[in-house]
Design an enzyme around this catalytic site. Structure first.
Site, PDB file in Angstrom:
ATOM      1  N   GLY A  76       0.845  -1.183   0.000  1.00 15.27           N
ATOM      2  CA  GLY A  76       0.000   0.000   0.000  1.00 15.27           C
ATOM      3  C   GLY A  76       0.879   1.230   0.000  1.00 15.27           C
ATOM      4  N   ALA A  77       0.259   2.399   0.189  1.00 18.54           N
ATOM      5  CA  ALA A  77       1.031   3.645   0.124  1.00 18.54           C
ATOM      6  C   ALA A  77       2.078   3.676   1.234  1.00 18.54           C
ATOM      7  CB  ALA A  77       0.078   4.833   0.284  1.00 18.54           C
ATOM      8  N   GLY A 128       3.394   1.033   3.078  1.00 22.75           N
ATOM      9  CA  GLY A 128       4.350  -0.060   3.252  1.00 22.75           C
ATOM     10  C   GLY A 128       3.834  -1.368   2.708  1.00 22.75           C
ATOM     11  N   ASP A 180     -10.249   6.621   5.528  1.00 25.84           N
ATOM     12  CA  ASP A 180      -9.805   5.869   4.343  1.00 25.84           C
ATOM     13  C   ASP A 180     -10.616   4.579   4.177  1.00 25.84           C
ATOM     14  OD1 ASP A 180      -8.307   5.548   2.082  1.00 25.84           O
ATOM     15  OD2 ASP A 180      -6.602   4.632   3.114  1.00 25.84           O
TER      16      ASP A 180
END
Lengths: 22, 309
Positions: free
Chosen positions: B46-47, B49, B158
């Protein structure tokens, strides 16, 4: 096709603050 | 020409790297995780890690380890929030935090969490067809987690199918608290644009002050994912999607009239552009659509089919 797939996947990434394209 | 004013510098003092590292060190357990866990396959990225499957050297309960390279994190202080939130707030619909390690020499952070063997909801929505009873069940479980977080003054920010994990027994849990915000008394609104464009609420994309109801909007978008397989505008660039959300508000839903009246109303209550009229999690949990929820075990065939696909 690989870079297209990578771009498609990146669209779902979380964004913090305004990205460069804004 | 009109004088363009510079945006005022945010009053919140930005934490220095040392302060952040100190914060992370204080939250982390001592010792080297590689001596305690055997890392095996990569589960996803993901963004912030990558997530790996791992097994403790003593004991056999499989765990998930999210490893984050601290050198290229855009907002490192958010990592502290993630760990604090996961450590402090426990709920049956929130992925359980187990441990966390700070590897200063590699400047990496390892967060050890419970592993859910069913994978992310994304695989199920993209590969299988869910019926309304299954959609209601997944939605109820997520709303229970959000209701709990909101009662503690926390917004997730999110919500999307990528951040909803499933167990083979049909359990449903929310994860990825790296970007959640804590609303303290005087500052009960936020403004930073955080989240994933296609799931963002209108007030977020138009940079207004926003509160916990942004999670309700994203839940509505996630219901569209469960119906159609993906959020609205995913075929467009993120910038165009944000423009559409800001100008159009509630997105079109294919064959909306074919849905049950209860589901139609439930979706309308979540995708209400006017924040004050938009429902909150309390109201949605009492909505009649929740009564249509089927047993969570009915999710298992979907998970198996998604894994095979």
């Amino acid at each position: 096709a690989k870079s297209k797939h990578r771009y498609q996947r990146k669209k779902r990434y979380t964004m913090v603050g305004s990205p460069y394209w804004m | 020409a009109e004088v363009i004013q510079r945006r005022p510098k945010s009053q919140k003092k930005n934490m220095s790297d040392d302060e952040i590292n100190e914060g992370l060190r204080s939250l982390a357990s001592p010792g080297d995780p590689t001596s305690k866990y055997t890392v095996s396959k990569k589960l996803g990225a993901g963004a912030s890690g990558c997530v790996y499957m791992a097994k403790p050297k003593e004991g056999d309960a499989v765990v998930a380890i999210k490893s984050m390279d601290l050198t290229n994190q855009p907002k490192k202080e958010l990592l502290i929030t993630e760990i604090e939130v996961m450590k402090t707030y426990r709920h049956q619909n929130i992925v359980n935090f187990l441990d966390c390690y700070f590897l200063s020499e590699k400047s990496e952070l390892w967060v050890v969490m419970e592993y859910l063997d069913g994978g992310a909801l994304t695989d199920v929505v993209t590969e299988t067809i869910m019926n309304e009873g299954q959609i209601a069940a997944v939605t109820r479980e997520c709303l229970q987690a959000l209701n709990y977080l909101h009662s503690k003054g926390i917004i997730h920010r999110d919500i999307k199918s990528d951040n909803v994990l499933l167990g083979m027994n049909g359990s449903v849990k929310l994860t990825d608290f790296g970007f959640c915000a804590q609303l303290s008394g005087d500052n009960s609104k936020r403004q930073t644009m955080v989240g994933t464009p296609y799931w963002m609420a209108p007030e977020v994309v138009s940079r207004k002050h926003y509160g916990k109801k942004v999670d309700v909007w994203s839940m509505g978008i996630m219901i569209i994912e469960m119906l159609e397989g993906e959020p609205p505008y995913l075929n467009e660039t993120p910038l165009k999607a944000i423009y559409r959300i800001a100008t159009k508000g509630k997105p079109e839903i294919k064959n909306f009239e074919k849905l049950s009246k209860l589901l139609q109303n439930f979706i309308d209550r979540t995708l209400e552009v006017e924040v004050d009229t938009r429902a909150d999690t309390d109201e949605l949990l009492l909505h009649d659509f929740m009564k249509c929820a089927k047993d969570l075990k009915t999710l298992r065939p979907l998970i198996v089919a998604a894994k095979q696909a």
